[in-house]
Scaffold this active site. Sequence first.
Site, short mmCIF file in Angstrom:
data_model
loop_
_atom_site.label_atom_id
_atom_site.label_comp_id
_atom_site.label_asym_id
_atom_site.label_seq_id
_atom_site.Cartn_x
_atom_site.Cartn_y
_atom_site.Cartn_z
N THR A 34 7.42 83.57 110.08
CA THR A 34 6.59 82.36 110.22
C THR A 34 5.65 82.17 109.04
O THR A 34 5.58 82.99 108.13
CB THR A 34 5.67 82.52 111.46
OG1 THR A 34 4.91 83.72 111.27
CG2 THR A 34 6.45 82.58 112.74
N ALA A 62 3.10 91.69 116.07
CA ALA A 62 4.27 92.30 115.43
C ALA A 62 4.79 93.45 116.29
O ALA A 62 4.06 94.00 117.12
CB ALA A 62 3.89 92.83 114.05
N SER A 116 10.70 97.51 115.25
CA SER A 116 12.01 97.29 115.88
C SER A 116 12.51 98.56 116.53
O SER A 116 12.05 99.66 116.22
CB SER A 116 13.03 96.84 114.83
OG SER A 116 12.60 95.65 114.21
N1 SAH Z 1 10.38 96.04 110.05
C1 SAH Z 1 9.14 96.00 110.78
C2 SAH Z 1 9.18 94.77 111.67
C3 SAH Z 1 7.85 94.26 112.04
S1 SAH Z 1 7.93 92.81 113.07
C4 SAH Z 1 8.99 97.25 111.63
O1 SAH Z 1 9.99 97.70 112.18
O2 SAH Z 1 7.88 97.76 111.75
C5 SAH Z 1 8.15 91.55 111.87
C6 SAH Z 1 7.10 91.49 110.80
O3 SAH Z 1 7.36 90.35 109.99
C7 SAH Z 1 5.69 91.35 111.33
O4 SAH Z 1 4.94 92.41 110.80
C8 SAH Z 1 5.22 90.00 110.77
O5 SAH Z 1 3.85 89.99 110.44
C9 SAH Z 1 6.10 89.85 109.54
N2 SAH Z 1 6.31 88.48 109.09
C10 SAH Z 1 6.53 87.37 109.84
N3 SAH Z 1 6.66 86.28 109.03
C11 SAH Z 1 6.52 86.72 107.74
C12 SAH Z 1 6.55 86.07 106.48
N4 SAH Z 1 6.74 84.76 106.36
N5 SAH Z 1 6.38 86.84 105.38
C13 SAH Z 1 6.17 88.19 105.47
N6 SAH Z 1 6.12 88.85 106.65
C14 SAH Z 1 6.29 88.13 107.77
#
Ligand code: SAH
Length: 223
Positions: free
Chosen positions: A218, A57, A60
């Site tokens: 995912t 992860a 952003s």
């Molecule tokens: N808004 C967060 C972004 C993290 S990256 C930040 O700025 O810290 C994207 C995140 O989406 C990851 O933590 C990943 O684990 C999560 N993610 C991916 N697929 C997901 C799903 N199906 N359901 C919930 N979270 C999910």
Amino acid sequence: MAWRSSGASNAALIENLVRNGLITDPRVKQAMLGVDRAHYAPYAPYQDSPQTIGHAATISAPHMHASACESLLPYLKPGARVLDVGSGSGYFTHVLAELVKPGGKVVGVEHIQPLVDIGTANTRKSAEGRELMDNGGIKYVKADGRLGSPEDAPYDAIHVGAAAAGFHQPLIDQLKAPGRLFMPVEENCTQHIYVIDKKEDGSVTRKKDMSVRYVPLTDAPTG
Ligand code: SAH
């Protein structure tokens, strides 16, 4: 543009985002000043770039968080209910919660338990974050965010922090009318932000916006 906004402190980063026109609204500025990115990004928190937070992860880039805030802002009123899908570090969940104070609620959904724990611990590093966690202004849930979080629906605003393979209907169903969904969608190997509005009469419109790069939304990893 993005790199020029980096600063030596949280305040400097936010001021540079304002100077470069990436934050235009004083409410967004105030909310982002109120959340120290160092509590959420372990390495170079005041750099305007995405950074790894482990478990495949990334947190952003600040200019993307600013852009999401500005887009969702008409729906981020005090008392509003918000869903943050893919809450990861917890940073954006906390910024959203600052924007809907007092009386608002932000539900951060994350499908990797260690990231739910990291997001919770990060949020508890500040007095403001602890108060929001304790008074119900922020709630983290471990679940598949593609299904939204029906328990607290409907939402005035929904933010998706990972690139979806399509327009997940449960998210649209869980929007209030009116309400707005901000999500990156991957189509033909390219990703774009889509802004999806549900109008008062329940009709739904989609606007394709800038080209972006997010980690994918995912299935949860197994094992
Ligand atoms: N808004 C967060 C972004 C993290 S990256 C930040 O700025 O810290 C994207 C995140 O989406 C990851 O933590 C990943 O684990 C999560 N993610 C991916 N697929 C997901 C799903 N199906 N359901 C919930 N979270 C999910």
